[in-house]
Design an enzyme around this catalytic site. Sequence first.
Site, PDB file in Angstrom:
ATOM      1  N   CYS A 119       0.857  -1.184   0.000  1.00 22.09           N
ATOM      2  CA  CYS A 119       0.000   0.000   0.000  1.00 22.09           C
ATOM      3  C   CYS A 119       0.893   1.234   0.000  1.00 22.09           C
ATOM      4  CB  CYS A 119      -0.900  -0.023   1.235  1.00 22.09           C
ATOM      5  SG  CYS A 119      -2.015   1.387   1.333  1.00 22.09           S
ATOM      6  N   HIS A 161      -9.026  -3.757  -2.520  1.00 21.24           N
ATOM      7  CA  HIS A 161      -8.084  -3.002  -1.678  1.00 21.24           C
ATOM      8  C   HIS A 161      -8.468  -1.510  -1.645  1.00 21.24           C
ATOM      9  CE1 HIS A 161      -3.740  -2.147  -0.365  1.00 21.24           C
ATOM     10  NE2 HIS A 161      -4.226  -0.949  -0.637  1.00 21.24           N
ATOM     11  N   GLU A 162      -8.746  -0.949  -2.825  1.00 18.74           N
ATOM     12  CA  GLU A 162      -9.084   0.482  -2.900  1.00 18.74           C
ATOM     13  C   GLU A 162     -10.444   0.764  -2.269  1.00 18.74           C
ATOM     14  OE1 GLU A 162      -6.675   2.307  -3.468  1.00 18.74           O
ATOM     15  OE2 GLU A 162      -5.418   0.784  -4.395  1.00 18.74           O
ATOM     16  N   HIS A 165     -10.237   1.154   1.363  1.00 19.27           N
ATOM     17  CA  HIS A 165      -9.744   2.480   1.787  1.00 19.27           C
ATOM     18  C   HIS A 165     -10.910   3.444   2.028  1.00 19.27           C
ATOM     19  CE1 HIS A 165      -5.384   2.650   1.727  1.00 19.27           C
ATOM     20  NE2 HIS A 165      -5.317   2.024   0.574  1.00 19.27           N
TER      21      HIS A 165
HETATM   22 ZN   LIG Z   1      -3.646   1.045  -0.179  1.00 15.39          ZN
END
Ligand SMILES: [Zn+2]
Length: 196
Positions: A119, A161-162, A165
């Site tokens: 990341c 993953h995004e 966030h």
């Molecule tokens: Zn990330």
Amino acid sequence: MDSYNILTEKELALLSEGTSQLPLRVLQTTDEIDNQILHQVCTPVEPRDPNLKLLISRLYATVRDEEKPGVGIAAPQIGVNRRVFLAQRLDKKDQPFEFFINPEIVWYSKVKRIGEEGCLSIPERYEEVVRSLAIQITYYDLEGQHFQEIVEGYTAVILQHEYDHLNGVLFPERIDEQMQQEFFDASPNGELVYKK
Ligand SMILES: [Zn+2]
């Protein structure tokens, strides 16, 4: 247009630092204040807000920074707690970056895969994370049109993953969560399925 969700003066001031082709600073979990911002749940944007183009171009410049390039970046990583991210479409010809406005992952496959992730906001940490092999995602474009598609493989990992966030979740927290789900069935081709 929903004026409640347009970018604020404060957000625009941050996005207007320098020129729009320059990367912005990426928030780091090692900094206490950055870490708090990275763990906030982001709010939706108005897709037709003309200032969104600036947010997207700053995100693009930042993820393409030659010193630390990535395959995806979410708005909170540059300090804007809004539901927007960019992801590289490794599943498409020429592997373009695409932006996702107010995305929702509406389906996660039960079949999982495991792969290494890093990341831009977490220095020097690369670890294996279990993710769904395929997802269904919905999102808006800048005209306010709504789209949905099914994505699989590594591009689906980037999107998961995004998307995390935007909900203030970073990959080490997914690993912690997975440690508690002890039992996997490993299929012969390396895919993982939760037993429970
Ligand atoms: Zn990330």
